[in-house]
Design a protein around this motif. Sequence first.
Motif, PDB file in Angstrom:
ATOM      1  N   LEU A   1       7.197   6.818   9.882  1.00 12.49           N
ATOM      2  CA  LEU A   1       6.779   8.206  10.010  1.00 12.49           C
ATOM      3  C   LEU A   1       8.037   9.065   9.962  1.00 12.49           C
ATOM      4  O   LEU A   1       8.881   8.992  10.855  1.00 12.49           O
ATOM      5  N   LEU A   2       8.184   9.851   8.919  1.00  6.90           N
ATOM      6  CA  LEU A   2       9.350  10.704   8.733  1.00  6.90           C
ATOM      7  C   LEU A   2       8.955  12.138   9.038  1.00  6.90           C
ATOM      8  O   LEU A   2       8.007  12.663   8.447  1.00  6.90           O
ATOM      9  N   VAL A   3       9.662  12.779   9.966  1.00  2.00           N
ATOM     10  CA  VAL A   3       9.336  14.154  10.348  1.00  2.00           C
ATOM     11  C   VAL A   3      10.600  14.997  10.289  1.00  2.00           C
ATOM     12  O   VAL A   3      11.575  14.725  10.994  1.00  2.00           O
ATOM     13  N   GLY A   4      10.571  16.035   9.452  1.00  2.00           N
ATOM     14  CA  GLY A   4      11.701  16.939   9.341  1.00  2.00           C
ATOM     15  C   GLY A   4      11.284  18.364   9.624  1.00  2.00           C
ATOM     16  O   GLY A   4      10.263  18.833   9.108  1.00  2.00           O
ATOM     17  N   GLY A   5      12.058  19.065  10.449  1.00  2.00           N
ATOM     18  CA  GLY A   5      11.816  20.470  10.730  1.00  2.00           C
ATOM     19  C   GLY A   5      12.902  21.322  10.135  1.00  2.00           C
ATOM     20  O   GLY A   5      14.088  21.125  10.411  1.00  2.00           O
ATOM     21  N   GLY A   6      12.545  22.272   9.264  1.00  2.00           N
ATOM     22  CA  GLY A   6      13.543  23.127   8.641  1.00  2.00           C
ATOM     23  C   GLY A   6      14.542  22.323   7.826  1.00  2.00           C
ATOM     24  O   GLY A   6      14.186  21.403   7.095  1.00  2.00           O
ATOM     25  N   ILE A   7      15.834  22.629   8.004  1.00  2.00           N
ATOM     26  CA  ILE A   7      16.878  21.939   7.247  1.00  2.00           C
ATOM     27  C   ILE A   7      17.000  20.478   7.671  1.00  2.00           C
ATOM     28  O   ILE A   7      17.651  19.666   6.993  1.00  2.00           O
ATOM     29  N   GLY A   8      16.342  20.101   8.774  1.00  2.00           N
ATOM     30  CA  GLY A   8      16.326  18.700   9.198  1.00  2.00           C
ATOM     31  C   GLY A   8      15.615  17.786   8.226  1.00  2.00           C
ATOM     32  O   GLY A   8      15.648  16.566   8.392  1.00  2.00           O
TER      33      GLY A   8
ATOM     34  N   HIS B   1       6.479  14.108   6.795  1.00  3.06           N
ATOM     35  CA  HIS B   1       5.932  15.348   7.344  1.00  3.06           C
ATOM     36  C   HIS B   1       7.042  16.393   7.377  1.00  3.06           C
ATOM     37  O   HIS B   1       8.074  16.191   8.025  1.00  3.06           O
ATOM     38  N   TYR B   2       6.804  17.518   6.698  1.00  2.00           N
ATOM     39  CA  TYR B   2       7.816  18.565   6.572  1.00  2.00           C
ATOM     40  C   TYR B   2       7.278  19.827   7.246  1.00  2.00           C
ATOM     41  O   TYR B   2       6.250  20.373   6.841  1.00  2.00           O
ATOM     42  N   CYS B   3       8.001  20.295   8.277  1.00  2.00           N
ATOM     43  CA  CYS B   3       7.560  21.431   9.079  1.00  2.00           C
ATOM     44  C   CYS B   3       8.412  22.664   8.787  1.00  2.00           C
ATOM     45  O   CYS B   3       9.640  22.579   8.721  1.00  2.00           O
ATOM     46  N   GLY B   4       7.755  23.808   8.637  1.00  2.00           N
ATOM     47  CA  GLY B   4       8.478  25.051   8.408  1.00  2.00           C
ATOM     48  C   GLY B   4       7.670  26.255   8.849  1.00  2.00           C
ATOM     49  O   GLY B   4       6.464  26.164   9.082  1.00  2.00           O
ATOM     50  N   ARG B   5       8.359  27.385   8.969  1.00  2.00           N
ATOM     51  CA  ARG B   5       7.679  28.614   9.397  1.00  2.00           C
ATOM     52  C   ARG B   5       6.752  29.153   8.324  1.00  2.00           C
ATOM     53  O   ARG B   5       5.650  29.607   8.595  1.00  2.00           O
ATOM     54  N   SER B   6       7.217  29.134   7.078  1.00  2.00           N
ATOM     55  CA  SER B   6       6.452  29.664   5.954  1.00  2.00           C
ATOM     56  C   SER B   6       6.910  28.953   4.688  1.00  2.00           C
ATOM     57  O   SER B   6       7.986  28.344   4.660  1.00  2.00           O
TER      58      SER B   6
ATOM     59  N   PHE C   1       0.502  10.141  15.867  1.00  2.00           N
ATOM     60  CA  PHE C   1       0.498   8.736  16.271  1.00  2.00           C
ATOM     61  C   PHE C   1      -0.907   8.140  16.377  1.00  2.00           C
ATOM     62  O   PHE C   1      -1.049   6.932  16.500  1.00  2.00           O
ATOM     63  N   ASP C   2      -1.933   8.985  16.309  1.00  2.06           N
ATOM     64  CA  ASP C   2      -3.295   8.468  16.379  1.00  2.06           C
ATOM     65  C   ASP C   2      -3.585   7.598  15.160  1.00  2.06           C
ATOM     66  O   ASP C   2      -3.498   8.049  14.018  1.00  2.06           O
ATOM     67  N   GLY C   3      -3.901   6.361  15.387  1.00  2.13           N
ATOM     68  CA  GLY C   3      -4.226   5.453  14.299  1.00  2.13           C
ATOM     69  C   GLY C   3      -3.031   4.869  13.579  1.00  2.13           C
ATOM     70  O   GLY C   3      -3.196   4.079  12.639  1.00  2.13           O
ATOM     71  N   ALA C   4      -1.818   5.243  13.982  1.00  2.11           N
ATOM     72  CA  ALA C   4      -0.631   4.677  13.331  1.00  2.11           C
ATOM     73  C   ALA C   4      -0.478   3.213  13.718  1.00  2.11           C
ATOM     74  O   ALA C   4      -0.769   2.830  14.854  1.00  2.11           O
ATOM     75  N   PRO C   5      -0.052   2.359  12.799  1.00  2.00           N
ATOM     76  CA  PRO C   5       0.136   0.940  13.127  1.00  2.00           C
ATOM     77  C   PRO C   5       1.082   0.748  14.304  1.00  2.00           C
ATOM     78  O   PRO C   5       1.980   1.555  14.547  1.00  2.00           O
ATOM     79  N   ASP C   6       0.888  -0.328  15.042  1.00  2.03           N
ATOM     80  CA  ASP C   6       1.694  -0.591  16.233  1.00  2.03           C
ATOM     81  C   ASP C   6       3.179  -0.752  15.919  1.00  2.03           C
ATOM     82  O   ASP C   6       4.024  -0.513  16.780  1.00  2.03           O
ATOM     83  N   ASP C   7       3.492  -1.197  14.701  1.00  2.00           N
ATOM     84  CA  ASP C   7       4.897  -1.433  14.355  1.00  2.00           C
ATOM     85  C   ASP C   7       5.536  -0.222  13.670  1.00  2.00           C
ATOM     86  O   ASP C   7       6.569  -0.346  13.018  1.00  2.00           O
ATOM     87  N   SER C   8       4.932   0.949  13.829  1.00  2.00           N
ATOM     88  CA  SER C   8       5.478   2.157  13.208  1.00  2.00           C
ATOM     89  C   SER C   8       6.829   2.534  13.820  1.00  2.00           C
ATOM     90  O   SER C   8       7.065   2.339  15.014  1.00  2.00           O
ATOM     91  N   HIS C   9       7.684   3.080  12.971  1.00  2.00           N
ATOM     92  CA  HIS C   9       8.957   3.649  13.423  1.00  2.00           C
ATOM     93  C   HIS C   9       8.953   5.131  13.082  1.00  2.00           C
ATOM     94  O   HIS C   9       8.562   5.524  11.982  1.00  2.00           O
ATOM     95  N   LEU C  10       9.396   5.948  14.038  1.00  2.00           N
ATOM     96  CA  LEU C  10       9.486   7.387  13.829  1.00  2.00           C
ATOM     97  C   LEU C  10      10.932   7.764  13.562  1.00  2.00           C
ATOM     98  O   LEU C  10      11.835   7.395  14.315  1.00  2.00           O
ATOM     99  N   TYR C  11      11.151   8.523  12.473  1.00  2.00           N
ATOM    100  CA  TYR C  11      12.463   9.067  12.142  1.00  2.00           C
ATOM    101  C   TYR C  11      12.309  10.578  12.116  1.00  2.00           C
ATOM    102  O   TYR C  11      11.513  11.117  11.325  1.00  2.00           O
ATOM    103  N   ALA C  12      13.043  11.281  12.978  1.00  2.00           N
ATOM    104  CA  ALA C  12      12.861  12.719  13.108  1.00  2.00           C
ATOM    105  C   ALA C  12      14.188  13.443  13.119  1.00  2.00           C
ATOM    106  O   ALA C  12      15.161  12.974  13.707  1.00  2.00           O
TER     107      ALA C  12
END
Length: 319
Positions: free
Chosen positions: A110-117, A138-143, A179-190
């Motif tokens: 699970l890859l999650v980036g906010g803004g320039i992250g 998953h890419y998060c931004g204001r607009s 994380f709902d329904g994500a496999p048990d062996d998931s890794h989160l990179y944020a």
Amino acid sequence: MTDLITVRVTAREEQGDGVVLLTLASMTGVELPSFSAGAHLDLHLTDGLVRQYSLCGDPQDRQYYRLGILHSPVSRGGSTAACALKPGDKVQVSAPRNLFPLVEEGENALLVGGGIGITPLLAMAHALHLADRPFALHYCGRSRQSMAFLAELAAVPWAGRVVLHISDEGSRLDPKALFDGAPDDSHLYACGPEGLMQALTDAAERAGLAADCLHQESFTPTAPCGGEAFEVSIPALDVTVQVGESQSIVQALAQAGVRVKVSCEQGICGTCLANVLEGTPDHRDQYLTEEEKADNDQVILCCSRARSARLVIEVFEVE
């Protein structure tokens, strides 16, 4: 110190709100040193400024390094100088260094980036796609107007794995739902702002994600330097100083006339690395590995302190 490479800016593009994309190539046309997904390099700018930027290109493409740089409104000079670079300019960079790597284990990322992250996660997505490993970005931004890379993400072979979370369109990321329904062996990179990182950490803990499956990198790292006072001695310079409760070692030495060379002042570039001859450091940097910190024979002077009453050190770079 790491050997530096001179590269040439071959392309510059502005996207989103204040984001500059730079493409760097070798001066001679040869392949650049390889890098792994999540790596960054040190960009050596004017007036001795050194700043760290994540490599956001495909790790398989060694003809170019690609950087996405946000021109910060509170820049201390680094992002202003970096964003002022233009095609044809020459600049020195370090070899890539990875403090935010993908791990081999785990079937789902699970890859999650906010803004320039988002920048280090782009390289991760390329690598995971090539390895045929399941992931979602998953890419998060204001607009939409504030977000870079949108056209590129719509055209990549793995575009179907990209999920946009845009605040002013009412599609903000729900950390719990991630994380709902994500496999048990998931890794989160944020990677992103502090608020997003904390929300993801809390949701991961509630979902039962193991601590070693949570990987984060802050694009605006801060290293608190406060703590109890202690003494620092440099025998080779016949200097001993008292480091105050709210001082860094660098600041205390400067008051005694010893100007240690510094660059990032955030504990991530290694410019102010020193040997420890006696005493135990209190490591607060992101430059040394956990193994190097455990050895207690080196210390980053801009942010770290001492667990012992006294540190005896050997410095390398003094102005």
